[in-house]
Design an enzyme around this catalytic site. Structure first.
Site, PDB file in Angstrom:
ATOM      1  N   ARG A 144      16.184 -45.160  18.274  1.00  0.00           N
ATOM      2  CA  ARG A 144      16.383 -46.569  19.022  1.00  0.00           C
ATOM      3  C   ARG A 144      16.795 -46.167  20.200  1.00  0.00           C
ATOM      4  NH1 ARG A 144      16.197 -50.594  14.118  1.00  0.00           N
ATOM      5  NH2 ARG A 144      14.321 -50.961  14.078  1.00  0.00           N
ATOM      6  N   GLU A 171       7.453 -42.463  14.933  1.00  0.00           N
ATOM      7  CA  GLU A 171       5.912 -43.729  14.176  1.00  0.00           C
ATOM      8  C   GLU A 171       5.447 -42.569  12.779  1.00  0.00           C
ATOM      9  OE1 GLU A 171       5.761 -46.538  14.479  1.00  0.00           O
ATOM     10  OE2 GLU A 171       7.299 -46.517  15.666  1.00  0.00           O
ATOM     11  N   GLN A 183       4.765 -43.632   5.758  1.00  0.00           N
ATOM     12  CA  GLN A 183       4.407 -43.748   4.147  1.00  0.00           C
ATOM     13  C   GLN A 183       5.941 -43.039   3.573  1.00  0.00           C
ATOM     14  OE1 GLN A 183       1.163 -43.968   2.159  1.00  0.00           O
ATOM     15  NE2 GLN A 183       0.047 -43.203   4.270  1.00  0.00           N
ATOM     16  N   LEU A 220       7.767 -33.611   3.976  1.00  0.00           N
ATOM     17  CA  LEU A 220       7.259 -34.941   4.008  1.00  0.00           C
ATOM     18  C   LEU A 220       6.606 -34.813   3.561  1.00  0.00           C
ATOM     19  CD1 LEU A 220       8.200 -35.576   7.698  1.00  0.00           C
ATOM     20  CD2 LEU A 220       9.202 -36.691   5.966  1.00  0.00           C
ATOM     21  N   GLY A 221       5.578 -34.422   3.610  1.00  0.00           N
ATOM     22  CA  GLY A 221       4.079 -34.931   2.596  1.00  0.00           C
ATOM     23  C   GLY A 221       3.074 -35.122   3.242  1.00  0.00           C
ATOM     24  N   TYR A 222       2.079 -35.365   3.536  1.00  0.00           N
ATOM     25  CA  TYR A 222       1.021 -35.888   4.418  1.00  0.00           C
ATOM     26  C   TYR A 222       0.532 -34.900   5.622  1.00  0.00           C
ATOM     27  CZ  TYR A 222       1.254 -39.909   1.242  1.00  0.00           C
ATOM     28  OH  TYR A 222       1.209 -41.048  -0.180  1.00  0.00           O
ATOM     29  N   TYR A 228      -2.008 -49.505  15.021  1.00  0.00           N
ATOM     30  CA  TYR A 228      -0.579 -49.683  14.811  1.00  0.00           C
ATOM     31  C   TYR A 228       0.407 -49.163  15.509  1.00  0.00           C
ATOM     32  CZ  TYR A 228       4.137 -49.940  13.406  1.00  0.00           C
ATOM     33  OH  TYR A 228       5.130 -48.842  13.539  1.00  0.00           O
ATOM     34  N   ASP A 258       1.511 -53.927  10.701  1.00  0.00           N
ATOM     35  CA  ASP A 258       1.573 -52.743   9.569  1.00  0.00           C
ATOM     36  C   ASP A 258       1.462 -53.870   8.815  1.00  0.00           C
ATOM     37  OD1 ASP A 258       4.228 -53.420   9.366  1.00  0.00           O
ATOM     38  OD2 ASP A 258       4.005 -51.497   9.700  1.00  0.00           O
ATOM     39  N   CYS A 262      16.270 -64.907   1.275  1.00  0.00           N
ATOM     40  CA  CYS A 262      15.964 -66.237   3.079  1.00  0.00           C
ATOM     41  C   CYS A 262      17.165 -66.909   3.307  1.00  0.00           C
ATOM     42  CB  CYS A 262      15.035 -66.855   1.756  1.00  0.00           C
ATOM     43  SG  CYS A 262      13.590 -65.985   1.523  1.00  0.00           S
ATOM     44  N   CYS A 265      17.866 -65.203   6.598  1.00  0.00           N
ATOM     45  CA  CYS A 265      17.000 -64.317   7.329  1.00  0.00           C
ATOM     46  C   CYS A 265      17.161 -65.954   8.142  1.00  0.00           C
ATOM     47  CB  CYS A 265      15.467 -65.007   7.034  1.00  0.00           C
ATOM     48  SG  CYS A 265      14.348 -65.157   8.274  1.00  0.00           S
ATOM     49  N   CYS A 284       9.804 -71.067   7.960  1.00  0.00           N
ATOM     50  CA  CYS A 284       8.697 -70.656   7.037  1.00  0.00           C
ATOM     51  C   CYS A 284       7.845 -70.921   5.946  1.00  0.00           C
ATOM     52  CB  CYS A 284       9.912 -69.476   6.280  1.00  0.00           C
ATOM     53  SG  CYS A 284       8.794 -67.751   5.261  1.00  0.00           S
TER      54      CYS A 284
HETATM   55  S1  SF4 Z   1      10.623 -65.656   6.589  1.00  0.00           S
HETATM   56 FE1  SF4 Z   1      10.647 -66.071   5.060  1.00  0.00          FE
HETATM   57  S2  SF4 Z   1      10.181 -65.137   3.282  1.00  0.00           S
HETATM   58 FE2  SF4 Z   1      10.661 -63.665   4.662  1.00  0.00          FE
HETATM   59  S3  SF4 Z   1      12.913 -63.413   4.914  1.00  0.00           S
HETATM   60 FE3  SF4 Z   1      12.898 -64.895   6.051  1.00  0.00          FE
HETATM   61  S4  SF4 Z   1      12.429 -67.250   5.135  1.00  0.00           S
HETATM   62 FE4  SF4 Z   1      11.910 -65.812   3.590  1.00  0.00          FE
END
Ligand code: SF4
Length: 376
Positions: A28, A40, A45, A83-85, A123, A141, A202, A205, A211
């Site tokens: 970053r 990336e 995985q 690292l595999g794959y 992706y 993804d 949540c 969030c 949501c």
């Molecule tokens: S997007 Fe929805 S489910 Fe995901 S952390 Fe936020 S509130 Fe929770």
């Protein structure tokens, strides 16, 4: 889909959260497309914490596309070892060679050119182009799909074609066109740190009020589980030849030029890399391995195929659960076979010394442990 005013607010809140709380990750700190591409591919995985040391070591040795394109493949695989794959590493180098040949050594800006490179899917192309060149491609993804499924309370198998298409439309709709690279990273960061597969946080969030799953009390029940592929149990018997100098004998990767019979069953399990002679056991490990060795090394007297069982080991590759049955064959002189390699057993077990799969390394470790136990 969100109406215009809500969309503006949604973007503002997610970006403000990302700017304040994003993790400080080495990839970053740059917009160099080569570094972003490498990160990336390594992150596919694989967990972030596991990737960081490999990313740094790899860049120190191959600082740009040309250095990677010109390197011997064995060295690339050696730095990838653990690292595999491994097809990721092979494709990365093939793509680097194509970039040097067709794009003057610079990662292409055009989506179709990027998609034409080995190992680059939708992706990965969207992530690299948006982060390095600020092009307006929304990433999708499993991680982002989970966030979108919860935001929209979408039920059912997310990988089902129409549903996946619908999720891509939602991702495109949300994408902030002013800062697409940062936006994509913010969506991924939300999925990686708060909107995690189990127990989404949540309360922390930044977009909780948008949501649907949270409103419906479904957050930890979405996305719904996909039908899992049944686990396949595999048993492999492997021959660890050992000479008095502690050296052993490995067969070439499949596809290498060789005159001896290739055990095609085995190639994908050892990531198409150097490996111990081994067979997939149907009934009797010892007899089947002896039979294989007799075919592999017809010029060698059968008397040397005295198999001494070592400790079992276990290994898992995607849906395959593998039981490894290593056998030691103490010999005065190692046999020879076209394309085979003689190496110190300790080098096979070490992560940095030789490019081999984790499965091969586990067999080497089992052999070394048994040797130490015998000596003790
Ligand atoms: S997007 Fe929805 S489910 Fe995901 S952390 Fe936020 S509130 Fe929770």
């Amino acid at each position: 889909m969100l109406p215009a005013r809500k969309l503006v607010l949604f973007r503002k809140q997610l970006l403000a959260w990302f700017r304040q709380f994003q993790r400080d990750l080495p990839w970053r700190r740059t917009r160099d497309p080569y570094c972003i591409w490498l990160s990336e591919i390594m992150l596919q995985q694989t967990r972030v914490a596991a990737v960081i040391p490999y990313y740094e070591k790899f860049l120190a040795r191959f600082p740009d596309v040309r250095a990677l394109a010109e390197a011997p493949q064995e060295e690339v695989l050696r730095l990838w070892s653990g690292l595999g794959y491994y097809s990721r590493a092979r494709n990365l180098q093939k793509a680097a060679q194509e970039i040097v040949a067709n794009h003057s050594g610079k990662f292409p800006r055009d989506l179709n050119d990027a998609l034409a490179l080995p190992g680059i899917g939708q992706y990965t192309a969207a992530a690299i182009l948006s982060i390095a060149y600020s092009t307006k491609h929304a990433v999708l993804d499993g991680n982002v799909a989970r966030v979108l499924a919860r935001l929209g309370a979408i039920r059912g198998d997310l990988r089902e074609t129409n549903r996946w298409r619908n999720l891509q439309k939602r991702a495109d709709h949300l994408l902030d066109p002013k800062t697409p690279g940062e936006w994509n990273q913010a969506m991924m960061e939300l999925g990686a740190t708060l909107c995690t597969p189990r127990a989404p946080q949540c309360l922390l969030c930044p977009v909780a009020k948008f949501c649907r799953a949270r409103q419906l009390g479904l957050a930890d029940r979405l996305p719904e589980k996909r039908k899992k592929r049944a686990t396949e149990e595999v048993t492999l018997a492997a021959a660890v030849f050992l000479d008095p100098r502690g050296r052993t004998f490995l067969l070439p990767p499949s596809g290498a030029r060789t005159r001896h019979p290739i055990n095609n069953d085995i190639a994908p399990l050892v990531s198409k890399m150097l490996h111990f002679p081994m067979v997939r056991v149907r009934e009797h490990a010892t007899g089947e391995l002896q039979h294989f060795l007799a075919e592999l090394l017809p010029a060698v007297s059968k008397n040397i195929f005295r198999l001494e069982p070592l400790s079992e080991a276990r290994h898992t590759v995607t849906y395959r659960k593998i039981t490894l049955l290593p056998f030691r064959l103490a010999v005065a002189a190692l046999p020879t076979a076209s394309g085979a390699k003689v190496v110190a057993l300790t080098n096979v077990s070490s992560r940095s010394a030789l490019a081999v799969s984790n499965l091969t390394r586990k067999i080497a470790r089992a052999a070394l442990l048994s040797r130490a136990a015998t000596a003790g």
